[in-house]
Scaffold this active site. Structure first.
Site, PDB file in Angstrom:
ATOM      1  N   ILE A 175      13.981 -22.730   3.146  1.00 57.66           N
ATOM      2  CA  ILE A 175      15.386 -23.088   3.363  1.00 57.66           C
ATOM      3  C   ILE A 175      15.867 -22.558   4.721  1.00 57.66           C
ATOM      4  CG2 ILE A 175      17.735 -22.614   2.536  1.00 57.66           C
ATOM      5  CD1 ILE A 175      16.575 -22.700  -0.356  1.00 57.66           C
TER       6      ILE A 175
ATOM      7  N   ARG B 221       9.877 -11.104   8.857  1.00 55.99           N
ATOM      8  CA  ARG B 221       8.823 -10.096   8.942  1.00 55.99           C
ATOM      9  C   ARG B 221       7.600 -10.545   9.717  1.00 55.99           C
ATOM     10  NH1 ARG B 221       8.128  -9.583   2.720  1.00 55.99           N
ATOM     11  NH2 ARG B 221       8.285 -11.804   3.154  1.00 55.99           N
TER      12      ARG B 221
ATOM     13  N   ASP C  58      12.431  -6.336   8.820  1.00 54.30           N
ATOM     14  CA  ASP C  58      12.410  -6.337   7.353  1.00 54.30           C
ATOM     15  C   ASP C  58      13.846  -6.081   6.897  1.00 54.30           C
ATOM     16  OD1 ASP C  58      12.300  -5.655   4.660  1.00 54.30           O
ATOM     17  OD2 ASP C  58      10.312  -4.754   4.840  1.00 54.30           O
TER      18      ASP C  58
ATOM     19  N   TYR D 180      17.306 -10.700 -10.269  1.00 59.57           N
ATOM     20  CA  TYR D 180      17.659 -11.713  -9.256  1.00 59.57           C
ATOM     21  C   TYR D 180      19.057 -12.271  -9.536  1.00 59.57           C
ATOM     22  CZ  TYR D 180      17.004 -16.043  -6.466  1.00 59.57           C
ATOM     23  OH  TYR D 180      17.126 -17.083  -5.567  1.00 59.57           O
TER      24      TYR D 180
ATOM     25  N   LYS E  26      22.185 -11.992  -7.016  1.00 59.52           N
ATOM     26  CA  LYS E  26      22.845 -13.189  -6.457  1.00 59.52           C
ATOM     27  C   LYS E  26      24.309 -13.259  -6.912  1.00 59.52           C
ATOM     28  CE  LYS E  26      19.424 -15.045  -4.041  1.00 59.52           C
ATOM     29  NZ  LYS E  26      19.473 -15.101  -2.566  1.00 59.52           N
TER      30      LYS E  26
ATOM     31  N   THR F  75      10.444 -25.191  -2.034  1.00 61.84           N
ATOM     32  CA  THR F  75       9.937 -24.260  -1.004  1.00 61.84           C
ATOM     33  C   THR F  75       8.763 -23.477  -1.592  1.00 61.84           C
ATOM     34  OG1 THR F  75      11.289 -22.401  -1.718  1.00 61.84           O
ATOM     35  CG2 THR F  75      12.312 -23.910  -0.127  1.00 61.84           C
TER      36      THR F  75
HETATM   37  P1  NAD Z   1      10.803 -18.711   0.836  1.00 61.73           P
HETATM   38  O1  NAD Z   1      10.001 -17.710   0.090  1.00 61.73           O
HETATM   39  O2  NAD Z   1      10.166 -19.950   1.324  1.00 61.73           O
HETATM   40  O3  NAD Z   1      11.548 -18.028   2.070  1.00 61.73           O
HETATM   41  C1  NAD Z   1      12.098 -16.753   1.989  1.00 61.73           C
HETATM   42  C2  NAD Z   1      12.241 -16.243   3.406  1.00 61.73           C
HETATM   43  O4  NAD Z   1      12.729 -14.904   3.353  1.00 61.73           O
HETATM   44  C3  NAD Z   1      10.894 -16.220   4.125  1.00 61.73           C
HETATM   45  O5  NAD Z   1      11.078 -16.600   5.478  1.00 61.73           O
HETATM   46  C4  NAD Z   1      10.499 -14.759   4.014  1.00 61.73           C
HETATM   47  O6  NAD Z   1       9.613 -14.339   5.024  1.00 61.73           O
HETATM   48  C5  NAD Z   1      11.870 -14.102   4.142  1.00 61.73           C
HETATM   49  N1  NAD Z   1      11.840 -12.739   3.635  1.00 61.73           N
HETATM   50  C6  NAD Z   1      11.467 -12.335   2.403  1.00 61.73           C
HETATM   51  N2  NAD Z   1      11.532 -10.994   2.329  1.00 61.73           N
HETATM   52  C7  NAD Z   1      11.962 -10.561   3.546  1.00 61.73           C
HETATM   53  C8  NAD Z   1      12.223  -9.289   4.094  1.00 61.73           C
HETATM   54  N3  NAD Z   1      12.059  -8.169   3.378  1.00 61.73           N
HETATM   55  N4  NAD Z   1      12.670  -9.208   5.373  1.00 61.73           N
HETATM   56  C9  NAD Z   1      12.827 -10.318   6.121  1.00 61.73           C
HETATM   57  N5  NAD Z   1      12.593 -11.552   5.656  1.00 61.73           N
HETATM   58  C10 NAD Z   1      12.163 -11.673   4.384  1.00 61.73           C
HETATM   59  O7  NAD Z   1      12.008 -19.040  -0.129  1.00 61.73           O
HETATM   60  P2  NAD Z   1      13.261 -20.020   0.015  1.00 61.73           P
HETATM   61  O8  NAD Z   1      13.279 -20.833  -1.207  1.00 61.73           O
HETATM   62  O9  NAD Z   1      13.315 -20.670   1.343  1.00 61.73           O
HETATM   63  O10 NAD Z   1      14.423 -18.927  -0.121  1.00 61.73           O
HETATM   64  C11 NAD Z   1      15.461 -18.764   0.841  1.00 61.73           C
HETATM   65  C12 NAD Z   1      16.705 -18.269   0.131  1.00 61.73           C
HETATM   66  O11 NAD Z   1      17.140 -19.269  -0.783  1.00 61.73           O
HETATM   67  C13 NAD Z   1      16.473 -17.003  -0.705  1.00 61.73           C
HETATM   68  O12 NAD Z   1      17.597 -16.145  -0.566  1.00 61.73           O
HETATM   69  C14 NAD Z   1      16.392 -17.528  -2.116  1.00 61.73           C
HETATM   70  O13 NAD Z   1      16.765 -16.558  -3.061  1.00 61.73           O
HETATM   71  C15 NAD Z   1      17.373 -18.684  -2.041  1.00 61.73           C
HETATM   72  N6  NAD Z   1      17.212 -19.697  -3.086  1.00 61.73           N
HETATM   73  C16 NAD Z   1      16.039 -20.377  -3.226  1.00 61.73           C
HETATM   74  C17 NAD Z   1      15.934 -21.327  -4.245  1.00 61.73           C
HETATM   75  C18 NAD Z   1      14.663 -22.115  -4.491  1.00 61.73           C
HETATM   76  O14 NAD Z   1      14.567 -22.733  -5.558  1.00 61.73           O
HETATM   77  N7  NAD Z   1      13.738 -22.177  -3.547  1.00 61.73           N
HETATM   78  C19 NAD Z   1      17.040 -21.583  -5.082  1.00 61.73           C
HETATM   79  C20 NAD Z   1      18.210 -20.866  -4.883  1.00 61.73           C
HETATM   80  C21 NAD Z   1      18.291 -19.925  -3.880  1.00 61.73           C
END
Ligand code: NAD
Length: 266
Positions: A25, A45, A71, A163, A167, A198
């Protein structure tokens, strides 16, 4: 057509910091803001993932895209890296707190370490990054902060209580801070995606399949049904909502939690 052209031109001369901007995202948000002319700093990271994303975005959109490794769970590192960034480059126009992640476990097997890690990654990180950047936005008299929460910030889901708690906390923080800065031309909003396509979702699907004996296709279909219109959301749909909130013309929307799980099929 006219409206779309105006919208895509709306972030020229704006700068954005996006946490977790290298993939998923966050990467889609980076693309959407760059397409509207914003310059970017991707933070996360993994340097090589961020470097590739920044390079591709610069080539595709002709904007300045850079990265910093960070981080977001390390408060001292957040202060240092984002502090240096705003000292060198001035206040960003936009901060998108996107980095996050979920671990699933029944509550009775949810240990202290997982609880704390989940809260740190999804909630305390939003406090830390915002705390590092907001003073410069207030001095500049302008800012757009968008926190990527989740539908898990608005309702419960089983086996992800930490989680959900984190959130819900992000939504609460968003609403409170929005009121605090409402008269300073800084807006703070949350975007709450449903299940989105994702790496994070793909890992959840693998876990569900491994733990329940269902196939990955069945697990994916179950998660899709949890979204209001019964399909998995695409990252670009979340990114469009974020880009709209980041527009200079979006000042009338503040303290909102906008759900992205029921748009018409693309
Ligand atoms: P993803 O795992 O593809 O991406 C997560 C990103 O966060 C990655 O770039 C990762 O490197 C980074 N990250 C994780 N831990 C980190 C840290 N300690 N320091 C710096 N960066 C860090 O997941 P996504 O689905 O793209 O998630 C993005 C956001 O959307 C998150 O906050 C997630 O909770 C939220 N979200 C995702 C979904 C879903 O279904 N995919 C639904 C609702 C909300």
């Amino acid at each position: 057509m006219q409206a779309a052209m105006t919208d895509t031109a709306s972030l020229h001369k704006q700068s954005a910091i996006i946490t977790g901007g290298g993939r998923g995202i966050g990467r889609a948000i980076a693309e959407a803001l760059a397409a509207r002319g914003a310059s970017l700093t991707l933070v996360g990271r993994t340097a090589d993932v961020l470097a590739t994303a920044a390079e591709e975005i610069t080539t595709r959109h002709g904007v300045n895209a850079q990265f910093r490794t960070l981080d977001v769970t390390d408060g001292a590192m957040v202060d240092s890296v984002l502090g240096d960034l705003v000292r060198d480059q001035g206040a960003p126009s936009i901060l998108v707190n996107n980095a996050g992640g979920a671990e699933s476990a029944p509550f009775t097997r949810l240990g202290h370490a997982t609880w704390e890690n989940t809260l740190n990654l999804n909630l305390t990180s939003v406090y830390a990054c915002t705390h590092a950047v907001l003073p410069t936005m207030l001095e500049a008299g302008y800012g757009r902060i968008v926190n990527i929460a989740s539908t898990a910030g608005l309702k419960g889901f089983p086996y992800v209580s930490a989680y959900c708690a984190a959130k819900h906390g992000v939504v609460g923080l968003t609403r409170a801070l929005a009121l605090e800065v409402a008269d300073r031309r800084v807006t703070v909003n949350a975007v709450c995606p449903g299940f989105t396509d994702t790496d994070m979702l793909r890992e959840s699907i693998r876990n569900i399949a491994a733990k329940t004996g269902r196939t990955e296709a069945e697990a994916r279909a179950d998660l899709a049904r949890a979204n209001r219109d019964g399909r998995i959301i695409q990252p670009a749909e979340v990114a469009e909502a974020v880009a709209r909130l980041c527009a200079p013309t979006a000042g009338g929307t503040n303290g909102e939690a906008i759900t992205i799980d029921a748009m018409e099929a693309a």
